[in-house]
Design an enzyme around this catalytic site. Structure first.
Site, short mmCIF file in Angstrom:
data_model
loop_
_atom_site.label_atom_id
_atom_site.label_comp_id
_atom_site.label_asym_id
_atom_site.label_seq_id
_atom_site.Cartn_x
_atom_site.Cartn_y
_atom_site.Cartn_z
N ARG A 43 0.85 -1.19 0.00
CA ARG A 43 0.00 0.00 0.00
C ARG A 43 0.88 1.24 0.00
O ARG A 43 2.09 1.14 0.21
CB ARG A 43 -0.93 0.00 1.22
CG ARG A 43 -0.20 0.02 2.57
CD ARG A 43 -1.16 0.03 3.75
NE ARG A 43 -0.42 0.03 5.01
CZ ARG A 43 -1.00 -0.03 6.21
NH1 ARG A 43 -2.33 -0.13 6.31
NH2 ARG A 43 -0.29 0.00 7.31
N GLU A 90 -2.91 7.56 7.46
CA GLU A 90 -1.51 7.62 7.93
C GLU A 90 -0.55 8.10 6.84
O GLU A 90 0.37 7.37 6.42
CB GLU A 90 -1.07 6.27 8.47
CG GLU A 90 -1.72 5.92 9.78
CD GLU A 90 -1.12 4.70 10.46
OE1 GLU A 90 -0.41 3.93 9.80
OE2 GLU A 90 -1.37 4.52 11.66
N CYS A 131 9.61 11.31 -2.26
CA CYS A 131 9.73 10.82 -3.63
C CYS A 131 10.81 11.62 -4.31
O CYS A 131 10.97 12.81 -4.06
CB CYS A 131 8.40 10.94 -4.37
SG CYS A 131 8.55 10.29 -6.05
N GLU A 161 -7.07 4.87 16.10
CA GLU A 161 -6.74 3.44 16.02
C GLU A 161 -5.90 3.04 17.23
O GLU A 161 -5.05 3.81 17.68
CB GLU A 161 -5.85 3.13 14.80
CG GLU A 161 -6.50 3.18 13.47
CD GLU A 161 -5.52 2.76 12.37
OE1 GLU A 161 -4.56 2.02 12.63
OE2 GLU A 161 -5.72 3.21 11.24
N TRP A 176 4.20 -6.61 14.07
CA TRP A 176 5.46 -6.09 13.52
C TRP A 176 6.65 -6.15 14.48
O TRP A 176 7.72 -5.69 14.16
CB TRP A 176 5.27 -4.66 12.98
CG TRP A 176 4.69 -3.71 13.96
CD1 TRP A 176 5.35 -3.13 15.00
CD2 TRP A 176 3.36 -3.21 13.99
NE1 TRP A 176 4.50 -2.30 15.68
CE2 TRP A 176 3.27 -2.32 15.08
CE3 TRP A 176 2.21 -3.42 13.21
CZ2 TRP A 176 2.09 -1.65 15.42
CZ3 TRP A 176 1.05 -2.75 13.54
CH2 TRP A 176 0.99 -1.88 14.62
N GLU A 195 -2.19 -8.47 7.29
CA GLU A 195 -2.42 -8.18 8.72
C GLU A 195 -3.45 -9.09 9.36
O GLU A 195 -4.13 -8.71 10.31
CB GLU A 195 -2.81 -6.71 8.87
CG GLU A 195 -1.67 -5.79 8.47
CD GLU A 195 -1.82 -4.37 8.96
OE1 GLU A 195 -2.96 -3.84 8.88
OE2 GLU A 195 -0.83 -3.79 9.42
#
Ligand code: GAL
Length: 683
Positions: free
Chosen positions: A112, A151, A159, A308, A316, A356
């Site tokens: 993502r 997020e 970039c 969240e 992780w 996840e």
């Protein structure tokens, strides 16, 4: 009220991804949501591919049905704009949407957030999708808030592709106007970096050794602004369609790449995702407290929202243990205690596929009626209903930590006398106040400081003239300041202000620093208060201080530093400015902050046994005392002057209370006298 449609209820729920499940499961979802007291879900965060399976083909049918089902069950929606993960057709058709790192390597789809924030194609396609969503759901009864993207900058915060390079040049042209100004700001006389046309300028890519620091700093400013532009673009689209629906995006607490202070001006309310390490002994509660305090401080005039957190384990760490029993509830309460108007999770139903799937959910892989965690979810939902009176109330702090993203970026650039972990240092200081139940805000050094008694400036390396003058005004007017080593060293261009460090703070602190005698890994010195003080170990840094008005409180002991000042105090106007030229150990730091705090008139919310957290939230006409026991054993404690009604039990509490292991209480205080300081003035 953060979300008017919730009608003063605390928000409760989580990310809901119905697109991962057959519609038959949705019926069970809403049934269980009702059982759990869920009133808000963040819908469809990663659903772009389902909403727009090909460039020309949109499918809103499933989202219509999900929105209708939620509305029918009186569950409101924080509707995601779904732009965080572009579907594979996009980069297949338009490879220019892909982000490129400093080494020239491309981020490909398959996880993502692989898009370039600067890609005009990504921006065009995101704007089109958001426009359609806004238009389609603007009148939907379930729509209560907009959740822009997700997020930002979590995985890809930079970039270096052609679009980003062009955008960087445009940003620089706006900032500097002329190449002469840029060359001067970037100090390009050093190492022959002089630019003769704008087109020679690149983003800071892979270089043989240290890249130009001002170029790096400007690039960080630019990227934070470029990503913020994405938020503003989407926000403006949804705001035009629904001017009364509040808009937010989920922050990540101490997230270095995005200057959230600048960002927060653009938010209707701020929200964030809190994922401290849940295992005992890893400092999760202190880390959560610091994150809540940071986010709350970014928009001080209203509560924030915990968008969240995990229900139990994450995936992780090297080993991912569950949150010990009681901790999910306790940490949810902690968010409320520190200013959140709700508790949301990632995610409602644990996924059965994808990266996840072992991360947990309010509904897990096992049937809800057999699940320990779902029982906790239901219990918490019931409690939150009783806690509704706190909604809209705020936390007031007497202490502030000056915390500036630009100083963070600059001080952590490479090629320094010793590495500095800026946010960690700020959090270490926060933790000492946290342990004492002293509320702390994180402020910009140039913002209004009236109302604080004590401001701490840890390694405020980059300091503008305006901010330095603001700190001086604060002290002059009676405030207390503690600045630490490596404050006030460079200006906004990351140029040393020569003539004696810390130039802009010299008069205020009554001293100057000649050089730095840093301590390597494992090296220590000791400092001593006066002749008879006990020696205290210090690490990391030693400033060679010359006083010019300040009194010496403590001195170093070793080598050429023996007898030289380590901690000083300087009366300035009606206030006092302290300086700390080294890093004392935990206990000594706590001791120093305690002394300075007492001198400044700072008071704890409650004197409580170790591991017991206490905060106050206030309305114009009510005050709430939160007491949270982070210990794995019960504690008894005295409420001293406080008394009132326990919002959960409805019983009067006074004098001594007992809190179970991981227990928590919130007391609506009887306003019989002015306990703990004056009330917040209503805005
Ligand atoms: C957050 C993210 C969620 C989910 C969660 C658990 O960082 O916003 O989408 O990935 O972490 O890992």
């Amino acid at each position: 009220m953060l979300i008017p449609k919730l009608n003063s209820a605390l928000a409760y729920g989580g990310d809901y991804n119905p697109e991962q499940w057959p519609e038959s499961v949705w019926q069970e979802d809403v049934k269980l949501m009702r059982e759990a007291g869920v009133n808000l879900v963040t819908l469809g965060v990663f659903s772009w591919g389902k909403l727009q399976p090909t460039e020309k083909h949109y499918d809103f049918g499933w989202l219509d049905r999900a929105m209708d089902l939620l509305a029918a069950n009186e569950i409101f929606v924080d509707l995601a704009t779904a732009t965080a993960s572009p579907p594979p057709w996009m980069s297949h058709r338009y490879p220019d949407v892909l982000a490129i790192d400093a080494n020239g390597a491309t981020f490909y789809p398959g996880s993502r957030q692989h898009y370039s924030p600067c890609s005009p194609t990504y921006r065009r396609l995101a704007a089109t999708l958001v426009g359609r969503l806004a238009d389609r759901y603007k009148k939907h009864p379930a729509l209560a808030a907009w959740h822009i993207n997700n997020e930002y900058g979590n995985h890809v915060a930079e970039c270096h592709g052609p679009d980003a390079t062009i955008a960087f040049r445009t940003w620089l042209q706006r900032r500097y106007g002329t190449l002469e100004a840029l060359n001067s700001a970037w100090g390009t006389a050093f190492w022959s970096q002089w630019y003769s046309t704008w087109n020679e300028i690149l983003t800071p890519r892979r270089t043989p050794t240290f890249a130009n620091p001002t170029q790096q700093l400007d690039y960080k400013r630019f990227m934070s602004d470029a990503v913020l532009e994405l938020f503003v673009m989407e926000r403006d689209i949804v705001r035009a369609a629904t001017p009364d629906v509040p808009v937010t995006t989920n922050y990540m607490g101490f997230h270095k790449p995005m200057n959230y202070r600048k960002w927060s001006v653009e938010m209707d309310f701020v929200s964030w995702d809190n994922y401290p390490d849940p295992l005992p002994g890893r400092g999760g509660a202190a880390a959560g407290a610091a994150g809540h305090d940071l986010v709350r401080s970014l928009k001080k005039d209203r509560p924030f929202l915990l968008m969240e957190q995990s229900i139990s384990s994450v995936t992780w760490h090297a080993a991912n243990g569950p949150k010990p029993p009681g901790v999910m509830r306790l940490w949810s309460w902690q968010a409320l205690a520190r200013g959140s108007d709700g508790v949301l999770f990632f995610q409602w139903r644990a996924s059965k596929a994808g990266a996840e799937k072992f991360l947990g959910g309010m509904v897990s892989h096992i049937p809800a009626e057999k699940s320990r965690t779902f029982a906790d979810v239901k219990a918490l939902g019931a409690e939150l209903k009783k806690l509704a009176p706190i909604s809209g109330s705020r936390v007031r702090a007497q202490v502030a930590i000056a915390f500036d993203w630009e100083a963070w970026w600059a001080v952590e650039l490479d090629s320094k006398p010793a590495p500095i972990a800026y946010a960690t240092w700020a959090q270490e200081i926060h933790a000492r106040f946290y342990a004492q139940n002293i509320a702390v805000d994180f402020v910009h050094p140039a913002e209004e400081l009236t109302g604080y008694r004590l401001v701490i400036a840890p390694a405020l390396y980059l300091l503008s003239e305006t901010a330095a003058a603001n700190l001086a005004r604060f002290v002059e007017g009676g405030g207390h300041l503690l600045a630490t080593y490596l404050s006030g060293i460079v200006d906004e261009n990351e140029h040393v202000i020569v003539g004696g460090y810390p130039a802009r703070l010299r008069a205020l602190l009554g001293l100057w620093v000649e050089e730095w005698l840093v301590l390597g890994q494992g090296e220590t010195d000791t400092i001593r208060y006066g002749k008879r003080g006990q020696p205290v170990v210090c690490t990391h840094w030693r400033d060679a201080i010359h006083t010019e008005g300040a009194e010496v409180l403590a001195t170093f002991s070793k080598g050429i530093m023996a007898g030289r000042p380590a901690i000083t105090r300087h009366r300035f106007g009606r206030g006092v400015a302290y300086y700390l030229g080294t890093k004392p150990g935990k206990a000594a730091l706590a001791d120093l902050l305690g002394k300075i705090g007492r001198a400044a008139g700072v008071s704890a919310v409650l004197q409580a046994p170790p591991g017991v957290e206490a905060t106050l939230r206030e309305h114009a006409d009510a005050r709430f005392l939160f007491v949270l026991n982070h210990n794995t054993r019960a504690v008894r404690l005295s409420l001293r002057n406080y008394s009132g009604c326990d919002l959960i039990t409805g019983k009067q509490v006074t004098l001594t209370v007992e809190l179970a292991a991981h227990g928590a209480m919130v007391v609506e205080l009887t306003l019989k006298r002015n306990v703990g300081g004056p009330m917040h003035k209503p805005p």
